[in-house]
Scaffold this motif. Structure first.
Motif, PDB file in Angstrom:
ATOM      1  N   ARG A 183      72.292 -43.425 -46.774  1.00 13.72           N
ATOM      2  CA  ARG A 183      72.439 -44.302 -45.611  1.00 13.72           C
ATOM      3  C   ARG A 183      71.666 -45.613 -45.750  1.00 13.72           C
ATOM      4  N   VAL A 184      71.384 -46.015 -46.994  1.00 15.09           N
ATOM      5  CA  VAL A 184      70.645 -47.255 -47.216  1.00 15.09           C
ATOM      6  C   VAL A 184      71.475 -48.448 -46.768  1.00 15.09           C
ATOM      7  N   ARG A 185      70.824 -49.465 -46.222  1.00 15.52           N
ATOM      8  CA  ARG A 185      71.490 -50.671 -45.731  1.00 15.52           C
ATOM      9  C   ARG A 185      71.073 -51.874 -46.569  1.00 15.52           C
ATOM     10  N   GLN A 186      72.014 -52.827 -46.724  1.00 18.03           N
ATOM     11  CA  GLN A 186      71.737 -54.071 -47.429  1.00 18.03           C
ATOM     12  C   GLN A 186      71.208 -55.117 -46.445  1.00 18.03           C
ATOM     13  N   ALA A 187      70.243 -55.899 -46.892  1.00 17.36           N
ATOM     14  CA  ALA A 187      69.687 -56.972 -46.075  1.00 17.36           C
ATOM     15  C   ALA A 187      69.290 -58.132 -46.986  1.00 17.36           C
ATOM     16  N   ALA A 188      69.009 -59.273 -46.385  1.00 25.55           N
ATOM     17  CA  ALA A 188      68.599 -60.451 -47.153  1.00 25.55           C
ATOM     18  C   ALA A 188      67.611 -61.266 -46.345  1.00 25.55           C
ATOM     19  N   VAL A 189      66.694 -61.944 -47.043  1.00 27.25           N
ATOM     20  CA  VAL A 189      65.755 -62.856 -46.398  1.00 27.25           C
ATOM     21  C   VAL A 189      65.869 -64.224 -47.058  1.00 27.25           C
ATOM     22  N   LEU A 190      65.621 -65.269 -46.276  1.00 28.38           N
ATOM     23  CA  LEU A 190      65.677 -66.638 -46.775  1.00 28.38           C
ATOM     24  C   LEU A 190      64.257 -67.106 -47.067  1.00 28.38           C
ATOM     25  N   VAL A 191      63.964 -67.342 -48.346  1.00 28.02           N
ATOM     26  CA  VAL A 191      62.664 -67.851 -48.763  1.00 28.02           C
ATOM     27  C   VAL A 191      62.835 -69.361 -48.947  1.00 28.02           C
ATOM     28  N   LEU A 192      62.543 -70.105 -47.887  1.00 36.94           N
ATOM     29  CA  LEU A 192      62.913 -71.513 -47.792  1.00 36.94           C
ATOM     30  C   LEU A 192      61.699 -72.422 -47.983  1.00 36.94           C
ATOM     31  N   PHE A 193      61.711 -73.148 -49.093  1.00 41.23           N
ATOM     32  CA  PHE A 193      60.660 -74.117 -49.393  1.00 41.23           C
ATOM     33  C   PHE A 193      61.168 -75.528 -49.110  1.00 41.23           C
ATOM     34  N   GLY A 194      60.241 -76.457 -48.891  1.00 36.19           N
ATOM     35  CA  GLY A 194      60.636 -77.840 -48.702  1.00 36.19           C
ATOM     36  C   GLY A 194      59.446 -78.717 -48.371  1.00 36.19           C
ATOM     37  N   VAL A 195      59.714 -79.995 -48.198  1.00 38.17           N
ATOM     38  CA  VAL A 195      58.717 -80.959 -47.748  1.00 38.17           C
ATOM     39  C   VAL A 195      59.153 -81.360 -46.352  1.00 38.17           C
ATOM     40  N   LEU A 196      58.498 -80.782 -45.341  1.00 42.97           N
ATOM     41  CA  LEU A 196      59.100 -80.783 -44.019  1.00 42.97           C
ATOM     42  C   LEU A 196      58.554 -81.823 -43.057  1.00 42.97           C
ATOM     43  N   ASP A 197      57.271 -82.106 -43.110  1.00 43.71           N
ATOM     44  CA  ASP A 197      56.689 -83.001 -42.108  1.00 43.71           C
ATOM     45  C   ASP A 197      55.363 -83.535 -42.624  1.00 43.71           C
ATOM     46  N   ASP A 198      54.557 -84.046 -41.711  1.00 51.17           N
ATOM     47  CA  ASP A 198      53.277 -84.630 -42.116  1.00 51.17           C
ATOM     48  C   ASP A 198      52.119 -83.649 -41.987  1.00 51.17           C
ATOM     49  N   VAL A 199      52.418 -82.353 -41.856  1.00 50.88           N
ATOM     50  CA  VAL A 199      51.367 -81.343 -41.792  1.00 50.88           C
ATOM     51  C   VAL A 199      51.038 -80.919 -43.216  1.00 50.88           C
ATOM     52  N   LEU A 200      49.956 -81.466 -43.744  1.00 54.84           N
ATOM     53  CA  LEU A 200      49.576 -81.168 -45.115  1.00 54.84           C
ATOM     54  C   LEU A 200      48.690 -79.934 -45.170  1.00 54.84           C
ATOM     55  N   ALA A 201      48.457 -79.467 -46.372  1.00 53.07           N
ATOM     56  CA  ALA A 201      47.572 -78.323 -46.562  1.00 53.07           C
ATOM     57  C   ALA A 201      46.182 -78.624 -46.013  1.00 53.07           C
ATOM     58  N   ALA A 202      45.523 -77.594 -45.501  1.00 54.28           N
ATOM     59  CA  ALA A 202      44.178 -77.775 -44.968  1.00 54.28           C
ATOM     60  C   ALA A 202      43.181 -78.078 -46.088  1.00 54.28           C
ATOM     61  N   ARG A 203      43.442 -77.570 -47.271  1.00 50.41           N
ATOM     62  CA  ARG A 203      42.527 -77.787 -48.394  1.00 50.41           C
ATOM     63  C   ARG A 203      42.821 -79.129 -49.047  1.00 50.41           C
ATOM     64  N   ASP A 204      41.846 -79.644 -49.778  1.00 46.82           N
ATOM     65  CA  ASP A 204      42.038 -80.877 -50.538  1.00 46.82           C
ATOM     66  C   ASP A 204      42.731 -80.533 -51.851  1.00 46.82           C
ATOM     67  N   THR A 205      43.940 -81.048 -52.050  1.00 43.28           N
ATOM     68  CA  THR A 205      44.676 -80.755 -53.282  1.00 43.28           C
ATOM     69  C   THR A 205      44.590 -81.893 -54.299  1.00 43.28           C
ATOM     70  N   SER A 206      43.883 -82.959 -53.941  1.00 44.32           N
ATOM     71  CA  SER A 206      43.800 -84.100 -54.851  1.00 44.32           C
ATOM     72  C   SER A 206      42.793 -83.888 -55.967  1.00 44.32           C
ATOM     73  N   GLY A 207      41.831 -82.985 -55.692  1.00 45.78           N
ATOM     74  CA  GLY A 207      40.775 -82.745 -56.674  1.00 45.78           C
ATOM     75  C   GLY A 207      39.637 -83.750 -56.585  1.00 45.78           C
ATOM     76  N   GLN A 208      39.757 -84.761 -55.707  1.00 44.11           N
ATOM     77  CA  GLN A 208      38.748 -85.812 -55.643  1.00 44.11           C
ATOM     78  C   GLN A 208      37.415 -85.306 -55.112  1.00 44.11           C
ATOM     79  N   ASP A 209      37.488 -84.339 -54.161  1.00 46.61           N
ATOM     80  CA  ASP A 209      36.250 -83.850 -53.552  1.00 46.61           C
ATOM     81  C   ASP A 209      35.823 -82.503 -54.124  1.00 46.61           C
ATOM     82  N   ALA A 210      36.523 -82.046 -55.155  1.00 42.90           N
ATOM     83  CA  ALA A 210      36.222 -80.741 -55.738  1.00 42.90           C
ATOM     84  C   ALA A 210      35.161 -80.876 -56.817  1.00 42.90           C
ATOM     85  N   PRO A 211      34.404 -79.805 -57.094  1.00 47.30           N
ATOM     86  CA  PRO A 211      33.450 -79.841 -58.203  1.00 47.30           C
ATOM     87  C   PRO A 211      34.173 -80.142 -59.513  1.00 47.30           C
TER      88      PRO A 211
END
Length: 245
Positions: free
Chosen positions: A39-67
């Motif tokens: 009685r197994v059922r088939q299902a699917a999920v949408l793994v949706l990536f993109g560049v959506l808005d101006d909400v950037l990551a909370a962490r610094d990804t530039s490396g400028q302030d990193a050790p």
């Protein structure tokens, strides 16, 4: 929509992954229980990536302030993935964070169509703006007796998203991928059922002023995808979080 060079690289990584014949570790050790094949059922999920808005990551990804000896973030700050928190009143996986998706219906042409239909019903997105990159091999979800196909996609023309049916979802949100890869946000989820203890990858995320723990099936998929894409960073699996069930 203008896509930054770094986002274009992420798109290329995802497109290559979507054509990978073996993206998952074998065996898939996060499947708890056994499927009832009758009685197994088939299902699917949408793994949706993109560049959506101006909400950037909370962490610094530039490396400028990193050790000086700190590794640079493997993903751009503006790369997102779409998630939703399920309503706490649902019979299956109440309150858990998941990708948009659901069962294959008779009206669906295939599992990709099912993932897109469910995403529209749950988040209100415009499916015409979604570029499907490919469907990955299905994964077992014995707790609800489903076999689930993750569909990798890119949000080429983003549209607003929100909770459509409060009986189904409590929160629809986007999470910067760089915050998922941040070792500070990684945990091992621990679920105890009697004498049985189950452990799986988990992520602490924040969106719209709300805190969520991404664990279980969705957390395991994200963990495996980040590893396969080469986006994962070393993290301390000994940092655990107890999940009440």
């Amino acid at each position: 929509m203008t896509v930054s060079p770094s986002a274009s690289s992420a798109h290329a990584d995802l497109a290559a992954l979507a054509q990978d014949p073996a993206p998952w570790p074998h065996p898939w050790r996060y499947a708890i229980g056994t499927l009832d094949e009758s009685r197994v059922r088939q299902a699917a999920v949408l793994v949706l990536f993109g560049v959506l808005d101006d909400v950037l990551a909370a962490r610094d990804t530039s490396g400028q302030d990193a050790p000086d000896d700190a590794p640079a973030s493997p993903v751009p700050a503006d790369l997102d993935v779409l998630l939703l928190a399920r309503a706490s009143t649902l019979s299956h996986h109440p309150g858990q964070v998941s990708f948009p998706g659901g069962r294959l219906d008779d009206t669906d042409t295939d599992l990709v169509d099912a993932a897109l239909r469910e995403a529209v019903e749950e988040t209100g997105l415009d499916r015409d703006g979604v570029e499907v990159l490919g469907a990955l091999d299905p994964l077992p979800l014995p707790v609800s007796n489903h076999v689930v196909t993750p569909v990798i996609a890119w949000w080429a023309r983003p549209t607003p998203v929100a909770v459509v049916d409060s009986a189904e979802s409590a929160h629809v949100f986007r999470v910067p991928v760089a915050d998922l890869t941040d070792p500070a946000n990684r945990r091992t989820a621990v679920v105890r059922r009697g004498r049985n203890v189950h452990k799986s990858p988990a992520f602490l995320v924040s969106a719209d002023g709300r805190e969520h723990l991404v664990w279980g099936f969705t957390g395991a998929i994200l963990d495996a995808l980040l590893d396969r894409l080469g986006w994962a960073e070393p993290w301390d699996a000994a940092r655990t979080v107890e999940v009440p069930v």
